[in-house]
Structure formats: C-alpha cells, structure tokens
Design a protein around this motif. Structure first.
Motif, PDB file in Angstrom:
ATOM      1  N   GLN A  32       8.706   0.699   0.260  1.00 51.71           N
ATOM      2  CA  GLN A  32       9.583   0.852   1.417  1.00 51.71           C
ATOM      3  C   GLN A  32       8.838   0.670   2.740  1.00 51.71           C
ATOM      4  N   ALA A  33       7.658   1.262   2.836  1.00 50.17           N
ATOM      5  CA  ALA A  33       6.954   1.276   4.114  1.00 50.17           C
ATOM      6  C   ALA A  33       5.839   0.244   4.199  1.00 50.17           C
ATOM      7  N   GLY A  34       5.347  -0.178   3.071  1.00 51.33           N
ATOM      8  CA  GLY A  34       4.216  -1.098   3.080  1.00 51.33           C
ATOM      9  C   GLY A  34       2.909  -0.344   3.246  1.00 51.33           C
ATOM     10  N   LEU A  35       1.832  -1.036   2.990  1.00 49.09           N
ATOM     11  CA  LEU A  35       0.517  -0.403   3.026  1.00 49.09           C
ATOM     12  C   LEU A  35       0.071  -0.027   4.431  1.00 49.09           C
ATOM     13  N   ASN A  41      -5.845   7.850   5.571  1.00 45.47           N
ATOM     14  CA  ASN A  41      -6.587   7.745   4.307  1.00 45.47           C
ATOM     15  C   ASN A  41      -6.451   6.364   3.697  1.00 45.47           C
ATOM     16  N   LEU A  42      -5.231   5.836   3.692  1.00 49.09           N
ATOM     17  CA  LEU A  42      -5.035   4.500   3.139  1.00 49.09           C
ATOM     18  C   LEU A  42      -5.702   3.445   4.019  1.00 49.09           C
ATOM     19  N   MET A  43      -5.674   3.652   5.324  1.00 55.42           N
ATOM     20  CA  MET A  43      -6.331   2.699   6.222  1.00 55.42           C
ATOM     21  C   MET A  43      -7.847   2.715   5.981  1.00 55.42           C
ATOM     22  N   ALA A  44      -8.429   3.883   5.818  1.00 58.03           N
ATOM     23  CA  ALA A  44      -9.869   3.975   5.546  1.00 58.03           C
ATOM     24  C   ALA A  44     -10.207   3.333   4.201  1.00 58.03           C
ATOM     25  N   PHE A  45      -9.358   3.556   3.203  1.00 59.32           N
ATOM     26  CA  PHE A  45      -9.544   2.945   1.887  1.00 59.32           C
ATOM     27  C   PHE A  45      -9.497   1.423   2.014  1.00 59.32           C
ATOM     28  N   SER A  46      -8.498   0.925   2.738  1.00 55.73           N
ATOM     29  CA  SER A  46      -8.347  -0.524   2.920  1.00 55.73           C
ATOM     30  C   SER A  46      -9.528  -1.105   3.691  1.00 55.73           C
ATOM     31  N   GLU A  47     -10.022  -0.374   4.672  1.00 60.07           N
ATOM     32  CA  GLU A  47     -11.187  -0.837   5.438  1.00 60.07           C
ATOM     33  C   GLU A  47     -12.415  -0.945   4.537  1.00 60.07           C
ATOM     34  N   ARG A  48     -12.608   0.026   3.646  1.00 57.08           N
ATOM     35  CA  ARG A  48     -13.738  -0.040   2.709  1.00 57.08           C
ATOM     36  C   ARG A  48     -13.609  -1.248   1.785  1.00 57.08           C
ATOM     37  N   LEU A  49     -12.382  -1.505   1.316  1.00 60.59           N
ATOM     38  CA  LEU A  49     -12.178  -2.691   0.480  1.00 60.59           C
ATOM     39  C   LEU A  49     -12.433  -3.969   1.267  1.00 60.59           C
ATOM     40  N   ALA A  50     -11.975  -4.012   2.520  1.00 61.79           N
ATOM     41  CA  ALA A  50     -12.194  -5.198   3.353  1.00 61.79           C
ATOM     42  C   ALA A  50     -13.697  -5.447   3.537  1.00 61.79           C
ATOM     43  N   ALA A  51     -14.442  -4.394   3.806  1.00 62.35           N
ATOM     44  CA  ALA A  51     -15.892  -4.536   3.968  1.00 62.35           C
ATOM     45  C   ALA A  51     -16.541  -5.008   2.666  1.00 62.35           C
ATOM     46  N   LEU A  52     -16.081  -4.473   1.553  1.00 60.50           N
ATOM     47  CA  LEU A  52     -16.612  -4.853   0.249  1.00 60.50           C
ATOM     48  C   LEU A  52     -16.375  -6.337  -0.029  1.00 60.50           C
ATOM     49  N   PHE A  53     -15.131  -6.781   0.168  1.00 60.57           N
ATOM     50  CA  PHE A  53     -14.820  -8.178  -0.124  1.00 60.57           C
ATOM     51  C   PHE A  53     -15.441  -9.130   0.901  1.00 60.57           C
ATOM     52  N   LYS A  54     -15.566  -8.698   2.132  1.00 57.97           N
ATOM     53  CA  LYS A  54     -16.238  -9.515   3.145  1.00 57.97           C
ATOM     54  C   LYS A  54     -17.709  -9.685   2.761  1.00 57.97           C
TER      55      LYS A  54
END
Length: 153
Positions: A32-35, A41-54
C-alpha cells in the motif's frame, strides 16, 4: 560479487524475511505505502543495501535492491500466509501437512512429475521449518547468482 558482499546480501535478505514473518501485516503495508514511506529503520536498511551493492560494482543499486527485496517479500508473504493458516487450524505444521498430503497426492496423481514430487515429500524426514528455510535459501541463491551474472556483463 565478492563472497563477503554476497554473504552480507544474504544476511540482509534473511533478516528482512525474519522481520516479515514476525510481522505478517508488513507485506500488505509495503504493497500500500511502498518501501519509501515506512520510516527510518527501513530507510537505514535500504541505505546499507545500496552501499553494499554500490561497493559490489553496481552503478545503480536500486535494481539489485528491488530484485532482492521483491524475492524476500514474495517468499515471506506466502510463508506468513501459510503459517497463519496453520495456526488457525490448531494443529502443528507437521500434522497440518500430514492431513493435507493425501488430497495433494490425489490432485497430482494424473500429473507424473508432480505425483513423483509428492511421493518424495512423503518420505522426507525434514521438519517443516527446515524445509521452508531450505526453499528460501535455494531461491535466494538463484537471485544472488543472477545478480552476480548481471554484474559480470
């Protein structure tokens, strides 16, 4: 993707799955709301994933993030729905499966490969949690293999 980054992506996926199974309502909120709207918490999680994949070499980490999270959300939504159904039955997961297996076998009887799979399932000694973990791990490996291939193109 280097083994340590691959392992970190796998650990992140497992952590997200665990969260989704602890909070079965999460998947519907994501739909309904999207990520982007679920808080720090979800933003920090997503940032860690972004750094990992970058760091792994993806120029645009949003693609790998979306792919990984789509897999985890899809699997955990299905798993949470299954576990809710089992809980409502009042049975253990193993007993619930044992009760459903004859109907599943009958439905698959006219389909050779499916019938073979259900026959194998009857002889399996794996407990339901281990089986769910194994299925999740298999799909996660496929996703991570695919991302590694994309990176190497």
């Amino acid at each position: 993707m280097l083994p340590d980054r691959r392992a970190a992506a796998g650990e992140a996926a497992g952590a997200f799955r665990s969260t989704a199974l602890r909070h079965p309502w999460l998947s519907s909120v994501l739909g309904q709301a999207g990520l982007a709207y679920l808080g720090p918490n979800l933003m920090a999680f997503s940032e860690r994933l972004a750094a990992l994949f970058k760091a792994a070499g993806f120029a645009r980490p949003s693609g790998p993030i979306d792919t990984l999270l789509s897999y985890v959300i899809g699997m955990s939504t299905t798993e949470a729905a299954w576990l809710t159904t089992v809980a409502r039955s009042g049975e253990t997961e193993a007993d619930f499966i044992a009760r459903l297996m004859p109907a599943a076998q009958q439905a698959a009887a006219a389909h050779e490969l499916l019938a073979e799979g259900y026959a194998e399932a009857l002889t399996a000694t794996t407990d339901p949690l281990a089986l769910r973990d194994e299925k999740f791990a298999y799909g996660l490996e496929v996703v991570l293999d695919g991302l590694a291939l994309r990176l190497n193109r």
